[in-house]
Design an enzyme around this catalytic site. Structure first.
Site, PDB file in Angstrom:
ATOM      1  N   GLU A 143      49.135  -0.595  40.371  1.00 46.81           N
ATOM      2  CA  GLU A 143      49.922  -0.282  41.555  1.00 46.81           C
ATOM      3  C   GLU A 143      51.124   0.579  41.163  1.00 46.81           C
ATOM      4  OE1 GLU A 143      49.423  -3.467  44.808  1.00 46.81           O
ATOM      5  OE2 GLU A 143      50.773  -4.291  43.333  1.00 46.81           O
TER       6      GLU A 143
ATOM      7  N   GLY B 263      54.447   0.359  49.595  1.00 50.18           N
ATOM      8  CA  GLY B 263      55.234   0.250  50.815  1.00 50.18           C
ATOM      9  C   GLY B 263      55.915   1.545  51.216  1.00 50.18           C
TER      10      GLY B 263
ATOM     11  N   ASN C 105      47.678  -8.959  50.182  1.00 51.08           N
ATOM     12  CA  ASN C 105      48.913  -9.542  49.668  1.00 51.08           C
ATOM     13  C   ASN C 105      49.905  -9.576  50.838  1.00 51.08           C
ATOM     14  OD1 ASN C 105      51.278 -10.220  48.398  1.00 51.08           O
ATOM     15  ND2 ASN C 105      51.445  -8.338  47.177  1.00 51.08           N
ATOM     16  N   TRP C 106      50.036 -10.749  51.430  1.00 49.81           N
ATOM     17  CA  TRP C 106      50.879 -10.857  52.633  1.00 49.81           C
ATOM     18  C   TRP C 106      52.370 -10.845  52.311  1.00 49.81           C
ATOM     19  CZ3 TRP C 106      48.118 -15.113  56.105  1.00 49.81           C
ATOM     20  CH2 TRP C 106      46.965 -14.546  56.655  1.00 49.81           C
ATOM     21  N   LYS C 107      52.706 -10.953  51.024  1.00 49.55           N
ATOM     22  CA  LYS C 107      54.125 -11.015  50.623  1.00 49.55           C
ATOM     23  C   LYS C 107      54.855 -12.074  51.461  1.00 49.55           C
ATOM     24  CE  LYS C 107      53.713  -6.307  49.036  1.00 49.55           C
ATOM     25  NZ  LYS C 107      54.331  -5.030  48.740  1.00 49.55           N
TER      26      LYS C 107
ATOM     27  N   HIS D 102      53.382  -8.869  39.762  1.00 46.80           N
ATOM     28  CA  HIS D 102      53.581  -7.840  40.797  1.00 46.80           C
ATOM     29  C   HIS D 102      54.886  -7.101  40.510  1.00 46.80           C
ATOM     30  CE1 HIS D 102      54.349  -5.952  44.647  1.00 46.80           C
ATOM     31  NE2 HIS D 102      53.064  -6.072  44.879  1.00 46.80           N
TER      32      HIS D 102
ATOM     33  N   GLU E 294      57.190  -6.176  42.362  1.00 42.95           N
ATOM     34  CA  GLU E 294      58.383  -6.745  43.006  1.00 42.95           C
ATOM     35  C   GLU E 294      58.933  -7.906  42.192  1.00 42.95           C
ATOM     36  OE1 GLU E 294      56.582  -7.247  46.869  1.00 42.95           O
ATOM     37  OE2 GLU E 294      56.545  -5.059  47.078  1.00 42.95           O
TER      38      GLU E 294
ATOM     39  N   GLY F 187      49.050  -4.476  50.802  1.00 47.91           N
ATOM     40  CA  GLY F 187      50.203  -5.145  51.391  1.00 47.91           C
ATOM     41  C   GLY F 187      50.251  -4.929  52.895  1.00 47.91           C
ATOM     42  N   GLY F 188      51.048  -3.953  53.328  1.00 49.79           N
ATOM     43  CA  GLY F 188      51.304  -3.730  54.754  1.00 49.79           C
ATOM     44  C   GLY F 188      50.063  -3.697  55.628  1.00 49.79           C
TER      45      GLY F 188
ATOM     46  N   SER G 160      50.137   1.472  49.371  1.00 53.53           N
ATOM     47  CA  SER G 160      49.887   2.166  50.641  1.00 53.53           C
ATOM     48  C   SER G 160      48.399   2.410  50.914  1.00 53.53           C
ATOM     49  CB  SER G 160      50.677   3.476  50.697  1.00 53.53           C
ATOM     50  OG  SER G 160      52.073   3.208  50.626  1.00 53.53           O
TER      51      SER G 160
HETATM   52  P1  PGA Z   1      51.509  -1.845  50.229  1.00 50.32           P
HETATM   53  O1  PGA Z   1      51.733  -2.993  49.105  1.00 50.32           O
HETATM   54  O2  PGA Z   1      50.030  -1.822  50.522  1.00 50.32           O
HETATM   55  O3  PGA Z   1      52.321  -2.299  51.400  1.00 50.32           O
HETATM   56  O4  PGA Z   1      51.982  -0.567  49.625  1.00 50.32           O
HETATM   57  C1  PGA Z   1      50.813  -3.167  48.061  1.00 50.32           C
HETATM   58  C2  PGA Z   1      51.300  -4.238  47.127  1.00 50.32           C
HETATM   59  O5  PGA Z   1      52.508  -4.314  46.871  1.00 50.32           O
HETATM   60  O6  PGA Z   1      50.505  -5.039  46.603  1.00 50.32           O
END
Ligand code: PGA
Length: 255
Positions: free
Chosen positions: A167, A173, A9-11, A95, A97, A233-234, A212
């Site tokens: 999640e 994050g 997930n590159w956001k 998600h 967010e 994500g990251g 994470s």
């Molecule tokens: P993260 O994000 O790996 O940076 O914690 C995961 C996500 O939000 O899908």
């Protein structure tokens, strides 16, 4: 037997040249990783370019969001048919967010999942509790309500095709991953809820862990019986790092 699914997930990260460089570097690193399904979800404007780079490979393209309406006056939104044209196979919906920053409700997420399935795309439906939920003992109530609400429009005969991503909001994050025990315990709850809702199909639904995830913890997470993949994500923004995550087998037991 559930095939593992690792999704990036590159956001709101990466430019077009950066995305091209990522794919050129990443693909040779995962050429032998046929046991797992690999998915990349770039931002909307990069879907065309990344989709072209992935064409003919085993890596699937995903979008990070969608609007459930067929078409219409929804400034700034993107319809399912547009994502079909771009070659998407999966779409992340719900998600945390989007739930927290854009006020998306379970009902809205449910309508997105239904719209995707009706066009042949597959939703990755995200659920997860906040730190406050967990500390006040409400984790399972919150997750149960999110699962029931967000999957309310998934027809039983299509249920096995969807992906659910658990999640915990407090792990996204933050560098703070759920311990394998907490993750497995929560995944087991999600699995049971899916069984209650969809019967035997609940055993076939893949449940990803997200929050994470990194090369150092993917092995031990994937060794849990109800963890079938990860939404990353990251650590998905670097080709070497995401490739190591895809090759989780070799890291089993490390943390
Ligand atoms: P993260 O994000 O790996 O940076 O914690 C995961 C996500 O939000 O899908």
């Amino acid at each position: 037997m559930r095939r593992p699914i690792l999704a990036a997930n590159w956001k709101m990260h990466l430019t077009r040249p950066e995305a091209r460089d990522f794919v050129a570097d990443f693909l040779p690193r995962v050429a032998d990783a046929s046991a797992a399904e690999i998915v990349i979800a770039p931002p909307y404007p990069l879907l065309g370019c990344v989709g072209q780079c992935l064409a003919g490979t085993a890596v699937s393209l995903a979008a990070q969001n969608v609007h459930p309406a067929e078409r219409g006056a929804f400034t700034g939104e993107v319809a399912v048919a547009m994502l079909v044209e771009l070659g998407c196979r999966y779409v992340i919906v719900g998600h945390s967010e989007r739930r927290a920053l854009f006020g998306e409700s379970d009902a809205f997420v449910a309508s997105k999942a239904a719209a995707l399935l009706s066009h042949g795309l597959l939703p990755i439906v995200c659920v997860g509790e906040t730190l406050e939920d967990r500390e006040s003992g409400r984790t399972f109530d919150v997750l149960g309500a999110q699962i029931d609400g967000s999957l309310a429009e998934v027809p039983g005969e299509r249920a096995a095709e969807i992906v659910v991503a658990y999640e915990p909001v407090w792990a996204i994050g933050t560098g703070r991953t759920a311990t394998p025990e907490i993750a497995q315990q929560t995944h087991a709850f999600v699995r049971e809820r899916l069984r209650e809702r969809f019967g035997g199909a609940g055993d076939r639904i893949r449940i990803q862990y997200g929050g994470s995830v990194k090369p150092e913890n993917i092995g031990v997470l994937m060794s849990q019986p109800d963890i079938d993949g990860a939404l990353v994500g990251g650590a998905s923004l670097e080709p070497a790092s995401f490739a190591k995550i895809v090759h989780f087998e070799s890291q089993e037991g490390s943390q």
